[in-house]
Write a protein that holds these residues in place. Structure first.
Motif, short mmCIF file in Angstrom:
data_model
loop_
_atom_site.label_atom_id
_atom_site.label_comp_id
_atom_site.label_asym_id
_atom_site.label_seq_id
_atom_site.Cartn_x
_atom_site.Cartn_y
_atom_site.Cartn_z
N PRO A 37 0.79 -1.24 0.00
CA PRO A 37 0.00 0.00 0.00
C PRO A 37 0.82 1.29 0.00
O PRO A 37 0.31 2.35 -0.36
CB PRO A 37 -0.85 -0.10 1.27
N VAL A 38 2.09 1.24 0.41
CA VAL A 38 2.88 2.47 0.53
C VAL A 38 4.05 2.58 -0.45
O VAL A 38 4.76 3.58 -0.42
CB VAL A 38 3.42 2.64 1.99
N ILE A 39 4.23 1.60 -1.31
CA ILE A 39 5.40 1.62 -2.20
C ILE A 39 5.43 2.85 -3.09
O ILE A 39 6.49 3.39 -3.38
CB ILE A 39 5.51 0.30 -3.04
N ASP A 40 4.24 3.34 -3.51
CA ASP A 40 4.22 4.54 -4.35
C ASP A 40 4.56 5.81 -3.56
O ASP A 40 4.86 6.84 -4.16
CB ASP A 40 2.87 4.69 -5.05
N ASN A 41 4.49 5.76 -2.25
CA ASN A 41 4.96 6.88 -1.43
C ASN A 41 6.49 6.85 -1.32
O ASN A 41 7.14 7.88 -1.29
CB ASN A 41 4.37 6.84 -0.02
N ILE A 42 7.03 5.64 -1.24
CA ILE A 42 8.49 5.49 -1.11
C ILE A 42 9.18 5.81 -2.43
O ILE A 42 10.15 6.56 -2.48
CB ILE A 42 8.84 4.06 -0.64
N VAL A 63 15.80 8.48 -4.17
CA VAL A 63 14.63 9.12 -4.78
C VAL A 63 14.47 10.48 -4.11
O VAL A 63 14.43 10.56 -2.88
CB VAL A 63 13.35 8.27 -4.57
N GLU A 64 14.39 11.53 -4.93
CA GLU A 64 14.23 12.90 -4.42
C GLU A 64 15.27 13.22 -3.33
O GLU A 64 14.93 13.68 -2.24
CB GLU A 64 12.79 13.11 -3.93
N ASN A 65 16.52 12.95 -3.64
CA ASN A 65 17.67 13.25 -2.78
C ASN A 65 17.66 12.54 -1.43
O ASN A 65 18.27 13.01 -0.48
CB ASN A 65 17.81 14.76 -2.57
N GLU A 66 16.98 11.40 -1.36
CA GLU A 66 17.01 10.60 -0.13
C GLU A 66 17.24 9.14 -0.51
O GLU A 66 16.55 8.61 -1.37
CB GLU A 66 15.68 10.73 0.63
N VAL A 67 18.25 8.52 0.10
CA VAL A 67 18.50 7.11 -0.15
C VAL A 67 17.38 6.33 0.54
O VAL A 67 17.19 6.44 1.75
CB VAL A 67 19.88 6.67 0.38
N VAL A 68 16.59 5.58 -0.25
CA VAL A 68 15.43 4.86 0.32
C VAL A 68 15.72 3.38 0.56
O VAL A 68 15.11 2.78 1.43
CB VAL A 68 14.18 5.02 -0.57
N LEU A 69 16.63 2.81 -0.22
CA LEU A 69 17.00 1.43 0.00
C LEU A 69 18.37 1.17 -0.58
O LEU A 69 18.89 1.97 -1.34
CB LEU A 69 15.97 0.46 -0.59
N PRO A 78 15.83 -1.82 3.28
CA PRO A 78 15.37 -0.44 3.48
C PRO A 78 16.36 0.32 4.35
O PRO A 78 17.02 -0.26 5.21
CB PRO A 78 14.04 -0.63 4.22
N THR A 79 16.46 1.63 4.13
CA THR A 79 17.26 2.45 5.04
C THR A 79 16.44 2.71 6.30
O THR A 79 15.21 2.57 6.30
CB THR A 79 17.64 3.79 4.38
N LEU A 80 17.11 3.11 7.35
CA LEU A 80 16.41 3.38 8.61
C LEU A 80 15.40 4.52 8.46
O LEU A 80 14.38 4.53 9.13
CB LEU A 80 17.41 3.70 9.71
N LYS A 81 15.69 5.47 7.58
CA LYS A 81 14.75 6.59 7.38
C LYS A 81 13.41 6.07 6.85
O LYS A 81 12.35 6.55 7.24
CB LYS A 81 15.36 7.64 6.47
N ILE A 82 13.45 5.07 5.98
CA ILE A 82 12.21 4.46 5.47
C ILE A 82 11.56 3.61 6.56
O ILE A 82 10.35 3.62 6.74
CB ILE A 82 12.51 3.61 4.20
N VAL A 83 12.36 2.88 7.31
CA VAL A 83 11.84 2.06 8.41
C VAL A 83 11.12 2.95 9.43
O VAL A 83 10.06 2.60 9.93
CB VAL A 83 12.96 1.24 9.09
N HIS A 84 11.68 4.14 9.70
CA HIS A 84 11.04 5.05 10.66
C HIS A 84 9.71 5.58 10.13
O HIS A 84 8.79 5.83 10.91
CB HIS A 84 11.98 6.20 11.00
N LYS A 85 9.59 5.75 8.81
CA LYS A 85 8.34 6.24 8.23
C LYS A 85 7.27 5.15 8.16
O LYS A 85 6.09 5.43 8.29
CB LYS A 85 8.58 6.79 6.82
#
Length: 179
Positions: A37-42, A63-69, A78-85
């Protein structure tokens, strides 16, 4: 993995074709079904993903200047920033308070730190090589991402040796990397 990671470890950057980006999203969802459900947000459909090739066959996806994975061999992690979201999307384990300082210094996680009083392993068995998020007793956010070296059932029964190989943790080179 990212203990001493710096910008000098980056070899090249290249834009990813939209077809490859779709394949990446599909593979990431295959690995973590709860991401559907959230892959298009990531990784938004109209965004430009960038592949960053680094030392030791590590590939970062930005993606958009943030390493997502990142990818190490076949695993998408996943990076921790994605895990936190999106914390509900990934398998989780919990270490006791005594393990926190060791995890934050980049040490692999030993079985006793996963089986003691303050620690929690999931009820269902997680197989060897499963990517897990690591939380600490009394803390709200994940402090690391790792890969199981033993299944969770094996960790509970053996209670000796390394249980999780640490891949990425708060304060490491990937956490502090800015585009």
């Amino acid at each position: 993995m990212f203990k001493k990671f710096t910008k000098e470890d980056v070899h090249s950057r290249s834009n990813i074709k939209s077809s490859a980006q779709r394949g990446l999203k599909t593979k990431f969802v295959d690995q973590f079904e709860d991401l559907e459900p959230v892959i298009d947000n990531i990784i938004p459909k109209k965004s430009q993903a960038i592949l960053i090739k680094c030392e030791d066959k590590i590939q970062l996806y930005s993606v958009e200047n943030e390493v997502v994975l990142f990818q190490h061999f076949d695993d998408l992690i996943p990076t921790l920033k994605i895990v936190h979201k999106y914390p509900q999307c990934f398998p989780r384990v919990q270490v006791d308070r005594g393990a926190i300082k060791f995890v934050l210094s980049g040490a692999n996680i030993m079985c006793p730190g996963l089986t003691s009083a303050g620690a929690k392993l999931p009820e269902e068995n997680l197989e060897v090589d499963t990517i897990v998020t690591i939380y600490a007793e009394g803390k709200e956010n994940a402090l690391a991402v790792g890969k199981l070296v033993m299944s969770t059932d094996e960790i509970k029964s053996k209670n000796k040796g390394i249980g999780i190989e640490l891949l990425h943790y708060l304060g490491d080179g990937l956490w502090t990397l800015s585009e």
